[in-house]
Design a protein around this motif. Structure first.
Motif, PDB file in Angstrom:
ATOM      1  N   VAL A  80       0.841  -1.197   0.000  1.00 52.94           N
ATOM      2  CA  VAL A  80       0.000   0.000   0.000  1.00 52.94           C
ATOM      3  C   VAL A  80       0.880   1.253   0.000  1.00 52.94           C
ATOM      4  O   VAL A  80       0.574   2.244  -0.682  1.00 52.94           O
ATOM      5  N   VAL A  81       2.008   1.197   0.738  1.00 54.40           N
ATOM      6  CA  VAL A  81       2.945   2.326   0.723  1.00 54.40           C
ATOM      7  C   VAL A  81       3.398   2.597  -0.716  1.00 54.40           C
ATOM      8  O   VAL A  81       3.384   3.736  -1.182  1.00 54.40           O
ATOM      9  N   GLU A  83       1.841   1.751  -3.461  1.00 52.86           N
ATOM     10  CA  GLU A  83       0.690   2.257  -4.230  1.00 52.86           C
ATOM     11  C   GLU A  83       0.548   3.763  -4.047  1.00 52.86           C
ATOM     12  O   GLU A  83       0.398   4.511  -5.016  1.00 52.86           O
ATOM     13  N   LEU A  84       0.588   4.201  -2.772  1.00 53.58           N
ATOM     14  CA  LEU A  84       0.382   5.620  -2.489  1.00 53.58           C
ATOM     15  C   LEU A  84       1.516   6.465  -3.047  1.00 53.58           C
ATOM     16  O   LEU A  84       1.296   7.491  -3.686  1.00 53.58           O
ATOM     17  N   LEU A  85       2.764   5.995  -2.813  1.00 57.26           N
ATOM     18  CA  LEU A  85       3.912   6.787  -3.277  1.00 57.26           C
ATOM     19  C   LEU A  85       3.957   6.855  -4.799  1.00 57.26           C
ATOM     20  O   LEU A  85       4.256   7.899  -5.372  1.00 57.26           O
ATOM     21  N   GLN A  87       1.461   6.697  -6.832  1.00 60.84           N
ATOM     22  CA  GLN A  87       0.413   7.607  -7.294  1.00 60.84           C
ATOM     23  C   GLN A  87       0.833   9.050  -7.126  1.00 60.84           C
ATOM     24  O   GLN A  87       0.552   9.894  -7.953  1.00 60.84           O
TER      25      GLN A  87
ATOM     26  N   LEU B  22      -0.246   3.697   7.754  1.00 62.76           N
ATOM     27  CA  LEU B  22      -0.736   3.931   6.401  1.00 62.76           C
ATOM     28  C   LEU B  22      -1.668   5.131   6.333  1.00 62.76           C
ATOM     29  O   LEU B  22      -1.612   5.909   5.389  1.00 62.76           O
ATOM     30  N   LEU B  25       0.418   8.115   6.195  1.00 64.86           N
ATOM     31  CA  LEU B  25       1.007   8.317   4.873  1.00 64.86           C
ATOM     32  C   LEU B  25      -0.035   8.855   3.896  1.00 64.86           C
ATOM     33  O   LEU B  25       0.260   9.731   3.080  1.00 64.86           O
ATOM     34  N   LEU B  26      -1.259   8.357   4.017  1.00 67.14           N
ATOM     35  CA  LEU B  26      -2.327   8.826   3.132  1.00 67.14           C
ATOM     36  C   LEU B  26      -2.550  10.320   3.325  1.00 67.14           C
ATOM     37  O   LEU B  26      -2.692  11.079   2.369  1.00 67.14           O
ATOM     38  N   THR B  29       0.144  12.232   1.582  1.00 70.71           N
ATOM     39  CA  THR B  29       0.215  12.190   0.122  1.00 70.71           C
ATOM     40  C   THR B  29      -1.105  12.549  -0.563  1.00 70.71           C
ATOM     41  O   THR B  29      -1.122  12.730  -1.766  1.00 70.71           O
ATOM     42  N   ILE B  33      -1.590  13.297  -4.565  1.00 70.65           N
ATOM     43  CA  ILE B  33      -2.252  12.295  -5.412  1.00 70.65           C
ATOM     44  C   ILE B  33      -3.400  12.946  -6.171  1.00 70.65           C
ATOM     45  O   ILE B  33      -3.543  12.756  -7.376  1.00 70.65           O
ATOM     46  N   GLN B  36      -1.999  14.849  -8.990  1.00 70.91           N
ATOM     47  CA  GLN B  36      -1.471  13.988 -10.043  1.00 70.91           C
ATOM     48  C   GLN B  36      -2.610  13.411 -10.887  1.00 70.91           C
ATOM     49  O   GLN B  36      -2.508  13.330 -12.100  1.00 70.91           O
TER      50      GLN B  36
ATOM     51  N   TYR C  70      -8.133   2.854   0.290  1.00 68.28           N
ATOM     52  CA  TYR C  70      -6.684   2.663   0.144  1.00 68.28           C
ATOM     53  C   TYR C  70      -6.201   1.402   0.854  1.00 68.28           C
ATOM     54  O   TYR C  70      -5.102   0.940   0.601  1.00 68.28           O
ATOM     55  N   THR C  73      -6.001  -3.446  -0.758  1.00 73.23           N
ATOM     56  CA  THR C  73      -5.050  -4.540  -0.941  1.00 73.23           C
ATOM     57  C   THR C  73      -4.974  -5.412   0.303  1.00 73.23           C
ATOM     58  O   THR C  73      -5.051  -6.641   0.228  1.00 73.23           O
ATOM     59  N   ILE C  74      -4.827  -4.776   1.469  1.00 73.87           N
ATOM     60  CA  ILE C  74      -4.690  -5.532   2.715  1.00 73.87           C
ATOM     61  C   ILE C  74      -5.979  -6.300   3.002  1.00 73.87           C
ATOM     62  O   ILE C  74      -5.948  -7.490   3.320  1.00 73.87           O
TER      63      ILE C  74
END
Lengths: 198, 191, 198
Positions: A80-81, A83-85, A87, B22, B25-26, B29, B33, B36, C70, C73-74
Motif C-alpha cells: 500500500v505504501v 501504491e500511495l507513493l 500515485q 498507512l 502516509l495517506l 500524500t 495524489i 497527479q 486505500y 489490498t490488505i
C-alpha cells in the motif's frame, strides 16, 4: 564475506524469476517495455527489502502459528505504501502498471523470502537478501522488457533504436511474445549453467 | 491459553500499527495524489477544450456546488481575463458510465469543444466516440441550442455509425452539462 | 444476452492466463500432469467464485462507506487467506473425499494472483454483483481450460526427445506462448457480439 554472498546470490545463482521460477505474473505482464519492467522491479525491491527487515526484526515476537498471516499483513502494508507513493510521484508508471501494483502482495518471491530467509536470519542479512533478490528480479524484468520493447516497438526506454525501415513485430508486445521470450531466455540460462558444470 | 493470547495480541498489534502508519502516509500524500490524478486524467482533456488559455488550468480550478453535487470547474484565462470554462458530466454508454469534459466560450456563448475523459466502451467500436472526428463536431455549437436534451443534440451532431449507445452516452453528458450551465456561470462569477 | 458476451469474453477472448497474465505460477507448476491440472482448476473455480463474491461485498459495504479504499489490498488478501483456510477446514470436516482430492492445492491458492486479480478487476470494471460472480466463474473456467490444454501438451512432451535446455519450465512457457497465440484467434469476437446487440 558471508553477507556479500547473501547479497550476490540473488543476482545469479538464485536469480528470480529464472532460477526460482516464481513471480511469473508481473514478469510476463509488465515487461511490455523496459521502463515498465524497471518500475515494477524497483517497487519489488522496496517491498522485498523493507518486509524482509521488518519480518526479521519481529521474528522472535511472532508466534509460529500465525506467522504467515503476520507476514501477509506486513507485506500488504508495504505494498500500500508503494501504491500511495507511486500515485503521488510517478503517476504515469502507476497507470501503466495498473492492478499489478496491488498484486505485488501475492508475488510468491516476497512471501517466500520472508518465510525461507528473513524469519531465520538477522536484520542486516535479511535486508541484503531482499535487496539482492529484488535487484536480480529488476535486472531480469528490465532485460525482458528491453528485448520485447526493442523487437516489438523498435524503441528502448522510449527512444528510437532500430533502423528506419524496421517493421516492429507486434507479436512481441502481446501475451504470446511474453511467454515465448521468457521461455527462450530460461532455456539459454539452462544451457549456460549446463556448460559451466561440465 | 497463553499462546492464543499472544497470537491475538501480536496480530492485532501488527494490524493496528500498519493501519495507523498507512493512514498517516495517506494524509501526507492525499493532496499530491489528487493533483497527479487531475494532471494525468482530466489534464489532457481540459488542455484541449480550453486551448489558447494562458493560465495554469489545473492550479486555477475551483470547486462549486450545483444541486448539492460537487462540480470541479476549470477556468481558462486570456490576458488575465477569464474567457472560457470547462467541467465534467457523466453519461451512460454501452459499457458503463462515461465522463465527458465540455468546454464553453463564455463570451461567444458557444462550446469550445468536448473530450471524453474516461469510458468503458468496447475498443474499436464504442471507443470511437473519443476520436477527433466525432468530438470536433461539437466545436462552436451554440449554448442557446433550441432543445438541450440528448435528442436535441443528436439533431445537431451525427452519432458515430455503429456506436449508437456510446454516442448516446456522450449526448446525455452534454445535455446534463448544458442544463446546469446557467447555474455554473452564476456561481463562477461570484467570488 | 449481455451475460453471454461476458462469459465468452472471460473464457476465450480475454483468457485470464493466456491474455491477462494472471495465475502463471500454478499454471506452470501444476500442468505437468493431467490429474493435478484438473484438481487445481476445480479448486480455483471454487475459491475464485466465493472470494470474488466476498471481496465485492467487503469493498462496497465496508471499505467504500468508511472511505478506506486505500486499504483494499490488505483487506482483500486477508479475506482470501482466511477464506482458503476456512474452505480447507470445512472440506476436511464435511467432505473428506473432496478434501483428499483438492487439499494439496488449497494452500497454493492464497498466493495465486488470479484470485486476487479477478477480485481487483471486478472492482476496477465497476461490475454489479451478479456480473462480478459470473465473471469470476467464467474466469475460473477459462483458467481450467488453459491448464488442461497445456497439461495435455506437456504430458506428450514428457515422452518426446526435447533438448536438455528446454526441458521443464522453458518448454512449458513456449507452449503457453503458442497456445496464447492460438487464443488470439478469438480477438474481436467479443466486439462483434457486442456490436450485434447494439
Amino acid at each position: 564475506m558471508k553477507l556479500l554472498k547473501v547479497f550476490t546470490r540473488g543476482l545469479w545463482n538464485e536469480i528470480p524469476p529464472f532460477r526460482l521460477v516464481l513471480g511469473l505474473c508481473p514478469t510476463l505482464a509488465v515487461t511490455r517495455s523496459a521502463e515498465d519492467g524497471l518500475g515494477m522491479g524497483l517497487a519489488v525491491i522496496f517491498v522485498l527489502a523493507c518486509s524482509n527487515m521488518l519480518v526479521s526484526s519481529l521474528r522472535n515476537l511472532i508466534p509460529r502459528q500465525v506467522r504467515i498471516a503476520c507476514f501477509v499483513v506486513i507485506i500488504a502494508s508495504f505494498v500500500v505504501v508503494v501504491e500511495l507513493l507511486s500515485q503521488a510521484f510517478f503517476y504515469p508508471i502507476y497507470q501503466s502498471l495498473g492492478i499489478f501494483i496491488p498484486l505485488i502482495v501475492v508475488n510468491c518471491i516476497i512471501l517466500g523470502r520472508a518465510e525461507a530467509f528473513a524469519s531465520r536470519n538477522g536484520i542486516i542479512a535479511s535486508g541484503l537478501d531482499g535487496l539482492g533478490m529484488g535487484l536480480g528480479f529488476t535486472l531480469s524484468l528490465t532485460v525482458l522488457g528491453s528485448i520485447r520493447e526493442i523487437l516489438g516497438q523498435g524503441t528502448f526506454f522510449g527512444a528510437e533504436v532500430m533502423w528506419s525501415s524496421f517493421r516492429p513485430f507486434s507479436f512481441m508486445v502481446e501475451a504470446p511474445g511474453a511467454f515465448v521470450t521468457l521461455g527462450i531466455l530460461l532455456a539459454i540460462m539452462n544451457a549456460i549453467s549446463k556448460s559451466h558444470q561440465s | 491459553m497463553k499462546e492464543v493470547t499472544q497470537m491475538i495480541v501480536v496480530l492485532t498489534l501488527i494490524c493496528t500499527v500498519c493501519g495507523v502508519a498507512l493512514s498517516g502516509l495517506l494524509e501526507v500524500t492525499a493532496e499530491r495524489i489528487e493533483n497527479q490524478v487531475l494532471i494525468n486524467v482530466q489534464g489532457p482533456g481540459v488542455k484541449i477544450v480550453l486551448e489558447g488559455s494562458e493560465n495554469d488550468l489545473i492550479a486555477d480550478r475551483k470547486k462549486i456546488k450545483i444541486n448539492g453535487e460537487e462540480v470541479l470547474l476549470f477556468v481558462g484565462k486570456k490576458d488575465g481575463k477569464p474567457w472560457a470554462i470547462a467541467y465534467e458530466t457523466l453519461g451512460n454508454g454501452f459499457g458503463g458510465s462515461l465522463t465527458v469534459m465540455v468546454g464553453y466560450d463564455t463570451d461567444q456563448k458557444t462550446l469550445t469543444g468536448i473530450q471524453v475523459v474516461s469510458h468503458k466502451e468496447t475498443p474499436g467500436i464504442g471507443s470511437r466516440v473519443t476520436e477527433d472526428q466525432f468530438s470536433q463536431g461539437f466545436r462552436g455549437l451554440s449554448i442557446k441550442i433550441e432543445d438541450p436534451s440528448p435528442k436535441g443534440i443528436r439533431g445537431e451532431v451525427d452519432a458515430v455509425a455503429g456506436a449508437t449507445y456510446s454516442s448516446g452516452g456522450v449526448y446525455e453528458a452534454i445535455a446534463k452539462s448544458l442544463q446546469i450551465y446557467p447555474e455554473v456561470i452564476k456561481q463562477s462569477l461570484a467570488p | 444476452m449481455e451475460y453471454i458476451v461476458l462469459v465468452i469474453t472471460a473464457v476465450l477472448v480475454k483468457n485470464i492466463l493466456l491474455a491477462q497474465y494472471l495465475g502463471n505460477c500454478p499454471f506452470l507448476g501444476t500442468s505437468k500432469r493431467m490429474d493435478t491440472a484438473i484438481g487445481m482448476g476445480v479448486s480455483v473455480i471454487f475459491v475464485m467464485t466465493i472470494a470474488t463474491a466476498i471481496t465485492w461485498v467487503v469493498q462496497y459495504s465496508v471499505l467504500v462507506p468508511l472511505k478506506l479504499e486505500y486499504l483494499q489490498t490488505i483487506a482483500f488478501i486477508l479475506v482470501i487467506a482466511a477464506l482458503v483456510q476456512f474452505v480447507e477446514l470445512f472440506l476436511k470436516k464435511f467432505a473428506p473425499p473432496l478434501y483428499s482430492a483438492l487439499g494439496i492445492f488449497l494452500p497454493l491458492i492464497t498466493t495465486n494472483c488470479a484470485i486476487m486479480g479477478v477480485a481487483l478487476l471486478v472492482i476496477l470494471k465497476g461490475q454489479t454483483f451478479p456480473e462480478a460472480v459470473l465473471f469470476a466463474v467464467a474466469s475460473g473456467v477459462g483458467f481450467t481450460l488453459a491448464l488442461i490444454l497445456l497439461a495435455g501438451i506437456r504430458e506428450r512432451l514428457e515422452v518426446s526427445a526435447v533438448p536438455m535446455a528446454l526441458r521443464g519450465a522453458a518448454s512449458g512457457l513456449i507452449m503457453a506462448g503458442l497456445m496464447s497465440l492460438a487464443f488470439f484467434g478469438f480477438v474481436g469476437v467479443d466486439g462483434s457480439l457486442k456490436a450485434l446487440i447494439q
